[in-house]
Write an enzyme that holds these catalytic residues in place. Structure first.
Site, PDB file in Angstrom:
ATOM      1  N   CYS A  92      61.423  38.102  19.707  1.00 35.30           N
ATOM      2  CA  CYS A  92      61.061  39.151  18.752  1.00 35.30           C
ATOM      3  C   CYS A  92      61.743  40.440  19.155  1.00 35.30           C
ATOM      4  O   CYS A  92      61.742  40.803  20.337  1.00 35.30           O
ATOM      5  CB  CYS A  92      59.541  39.323  18.743  1.00 35.30           C
ATOM      6  SG  CYS A  92      58.952  40.564  17.579  1.00 35.30           S
ATOM      7  N   HIS A 134      57.420  33.845  11.163  1.00 35.36           N
ATOM      8  CA  HIS A 134      57.400  34.933  12.149  1.00 35.36           C
ATOM      9  C   HIS A 134      57.332  36.288  11.444  1.00 35.36           C
ATOM     10  O   HIS A 134      56.511  37.146  11.799  1.00 35.36           O
ATOM     11  CB  HIS A 134      58.658  34.835  13.027  1.00 35.36           C
ATOM     12  CG  HIS A 134      58.760  35.893  14.066  1.00 35.36           C
ATOM     13  ND1 HIS A 134      58.525  35.640  15.401  1.00 35.36           N
ATOM     14  CD2 HIS A 134      59.082  37.219  13.986  1.00 35.36           C
ATOM     15  CE1 HIS A 134      58.700  36.759  16.094  1.00 35.36           C
ATOM     16  NE2 HIS A 134      59.034  37.723  15.254  1.00 35.36           N
ATOM     17  N   GLU A 135      58.195  36.482  10.448  1.00 35.96           N
ATOM     18  CA  GLU A 135      58.228  37.778   9.757  1.00 35.96           C
ATOM     19  C   GLU A 135      56.977  37.998   8.908  1.00 35.96           C
ATOM     20  O   GLU A 135      56.464  39.116   8.836  1.00 35.96           O
ATOM     21  CB  GLU A 135      59.501  37.907   8.919  1.00 35.96           C
ATOM     22  CG  GLU A 135      60.791  37.829   9.726  1.00 35.96           C
ATOM     23  CD  GLU A 135      60.841  38.747  10.943  1.00 35.96           C
ATOM     24  OE1 GLU A 135      60.266  39.852  10.911  1.00 35.96           O
ATOM     25  OE2 GLU A 135      61.465  38.351  11.946  1.00 35.96           O
ATOM     26  N   HIS A 138      54.299  39.299  11.054  1.00 39.89           N
ATOM     27  CA  HIS A 138      54.410  40.746  11.287  1.00 39.89           C
ATOM     28  C   HIS A 138      53.710  41.531  10.179  1.00 39.89           C
ATOM     29  O   HIS A 138      53.077  42.561  10.440  1.00 39.89           O
ATOM     30  CB  HIS A 138      55.873  41.189  11.355  1.00 39.89           C
ATOM     31  CG  HIS A 138      56.484  41.071  12.704  1.00 39.89           C
ATOM     32  ND1 HIS A 138      56.011  41.746  13.806  1.00 39.89           N
ATOM     33  CD2 HIS A 138      57.550  40.358  13.131  1.00 39.89           C
ATOM     34  CE1 HIS A 138      56.748  41.454  14.853  1.00 39.89           C
ATOM     35  NE2 HIS A 138      57.691  40.603  14.485  1.00 39.89           N
TER      36      HIS A 138
END
Length: 180
Positions: A92, A134-135, A138
């Site tokens: 990351c 993953h994004e 976030h």
């Protein structure tokens, strides 16, 4: 070209759920350009708006640097067509220089919008699926270290504590991911 500073994992903005985008205007397109240019400058596979301090549900991605394709997704909703999983290295830009095997779903279907408010759908597997998950995490205030088991998290925290940017007086909070 506006390269933005990337917020590190102890920054509170990374732990707050991002707000949905309402206005698909020139300001949104500028944000997407800034995200893209920052991601490319930092050699990342993806970058979410909270990582540059903007609490909106937007991310850009470039999961296969060899392919040359760049994309973005606004207000994403992620679904999984099956139960198949993958376990592999993940890093990351907000936790620089640290990589750890992380379990993710192998296949993903993500729906959202482009910079002009047109509906888009991304269907992918492998690295693309990992990047989208993953994004999207976030945007929900979740970091990949929240997804790993205790043993991996311990190794990750040891690596982070040795990083030059780590502040021992302000240790991170670890929370449980809201996603399956």
């Amino acid at each position: 070209m506006t390269i933005q500073p990337i917020r590190l994992f102890d920054d509170p903005v990374l732990r707050e759920p991002a707000k949905p985008v309402i206005d698909f205007d020139a300001e949104l397109r500028k944000l997407i350009t800034d995200l893209t240019e920052t991601m490319l400058e930092k050699h990342g596979a993806g970058l979410a708006a909270p990582q540059i301090g903007v609490g909106l549900r937007v991310f850009v991605f470039h999961p296969d640097l060899a392919e040359g394709e760049l994309a973005h997704l606004v207000n994403p909703v992620v679904d999984f067509p099956d139960e198949e999983e993958q376990d592999g290295p993940e890093g990351c830009l907000s936790i620089p220089g640290v990589y750890l095997d992380t379990r993710r779903r192998m296949n993903v279907v993500a729906k959202g919008y482009n910079a002009y408010g047109d509906p888009v759908q991304i269907v992918g597997s492998g690295q693309l699926a990992r990047c989208v998950q993953h994004e999207t995490d976030h945007l929900d205030g979740v970091l990949f270290l929240d997804r790993v088991d205790l043993e991996r998290r311990t190794r990750l925290m040891e690596a982070i504590s040795q990083a030059g940017w780590y502040d021992p007086d302000n240790p991170p909070t670890i929370k449980t991911s809201p996603h399956r």
